[in-house]
Design a protein around this motif. Structure first.
Motif, mmCIF file in Angstrom:
data_model
loop_
_atom_site.group_PDB
_atom_site.id
_atom_site.type_symbol
_atom_site.label_atom_id
_atom_site.label_comp_id
_atom_site.label_asym_id
_atom_site.label_seq_id
_atom_site.Cartn_x
_atom_site.Cartn_y
_atom_site.Cartn_z
ATOM 1 N N SER A 129 0.812 -1.218 0.000
ATOM 2 C CA SER A 129 0.000 0.000 0.000
ATOM 3 C C SER A 129 0.841 1.262 0.000
ATOM 4 C CB SER A 129 -0.939 0.006 1.212
ATOM 5 O OG SER A 129 -0.192 0.102 2.412
ATOM 6 N N GLY A 130 2.086 1.158 0.429
ATOM 7 C CA GLY A 130 2.956 2.321 0.451
ATOM 8 C C GLY A 130 3.492 2.702 -0.918
ATOM 9 N N GLY A 131 3.380 1.820 -1.891
ATOM 10 C CA GLY A 131 3.803 2.118 -3.242
ATOM 11 C C GLY A 131 5.261 1.821 -3.536
ATOM 12 N N GLU A 132 6.027 1.448 -2.559
ATOM 13 C CA GLU A 132 7.449 1.137 -2.777
ATOM 14 C C GLU A 132 7.549 -0.193 -3.529
ATOM 15 O OE1 GLU A 132 11.475 1.430 -2.752
ATOM 16 O OE2 GLU A 132 10.171 2.968 -1.921
ATOM 17 N N PRO A 133 8.216 -0.235 -4.689
ATOM 18 C CA PRO A 133 8.269 -1.481 -5.478
ATOM 19 C C PRO A 133 9.182 -2.547 -4.875
ATOM 20 C CG PRO A 133 9.532 0.247 -6.561
ATOM 21 C CD PRO A 133 8.852 0.884 -5.367
ATOM 22 N N ARG A 134 10.078 -2.200 -4.000
ATOM 23 C CA ARG A 134 11.034 -3.173 -3.474
ATOM 24 C C ARG A 134 10.592 -3.784 -2.148
ATOM 25 N NH1 ARG A 134 15.959 0.751 -3.524
ATOM 26 N NH2 ARG A 134 14.364 1.764 -2.333
ATOM 27 N N CYS A 135 9.319 -3.756 -1.834
ATOM 28 C CA CYS A 135 8.845 -4.282 -0.554
ATOM 29 C C CYS A 135 8.796 -5.798 -0.528
ATOM 30 C CB CYS A 135 7.464 -3.710 -0.226
ATOM 31 S SG CYS A 135 7.525 -1.936 0.091
ATOM 32 N N PHE A 136 8.694 -6.424 -1.677
ATOM 33 C CA PHE A 136 8.610 -7.876 -1.714
ATOM 34 C C PHE A 136 9.927 -8.417 -2.101
ATOM 35 C CE2 PHE A 136 4.136 -6.980 -1.628
ATOM 36 C CZ PHE A 136 3.632 -8.025 -0.911
#
Length: 136
Positions: A129-136
């Motif tokens: 939900s934060g929009g950061e692409p590197r969260c996964f």
């Protein structure tokens, strides 16, 4: 004529320089350590989400439906992530779809605002939900 012995040891100035250097290094290292800890907990939450999604896929294979009893988030208690994340469904799973989310709480919510709530669905799509692409 008096003979003076050479004093051995550190002067106060030398000691203060060492203390200042240690303080500077600590002020750099501690925030990096905190970011690493936050990232590690996020990785554990992603692993748990994947396990729960696999459980749902096994249910679908057996019953041809995702609906039914909710899977136990045993992985959350094993890694003690329940203090950092709350695992739940995003809506109610039906015959053909589900979405499982990990909502950060406590200090994790404060430190990991760039990722926010992590979600995985029946297609394997992962969202933060934060929009950061590197969260996964």
């Amino acid at each position: 004529m008096k003979k003076y012995r050479l004093a051995r040891g550190f002067t106060l100035l030398e000691l203060m320089i060492v203390v200042a250097i240690v303080a500077i290094l600590a002020s750099i290292a501690y925030p990096n350590y905190q970011r690493h800890v936050t990232s590690t907990w996020r990785t554990k939450a992603v692993t748990c989400l994947s396990e729960l999604a696999q459980t749902m896929e096994r249910r679908y294979t057996a019953a041809m439906s995702y609906a039914g009893e909710r899977p136990n988030a045993a992985c959350a208690s094993e890694i003690e992530a329940e203090n950092r994340y709350v695992f739940s469904f995003d809506g109610e799973p039906d015959d053909i779809s589900f979405a499982i989310q990990a909502v950060p709480r406590g200090i994790q919510a404060t430190r990991d605002s760039q990722c926010g709530t992590l979600t995985i669905d029946q297609t394997g799509a992962r969202r933060a939900s934060g929009g950061e692409p590197r969260c996964f």
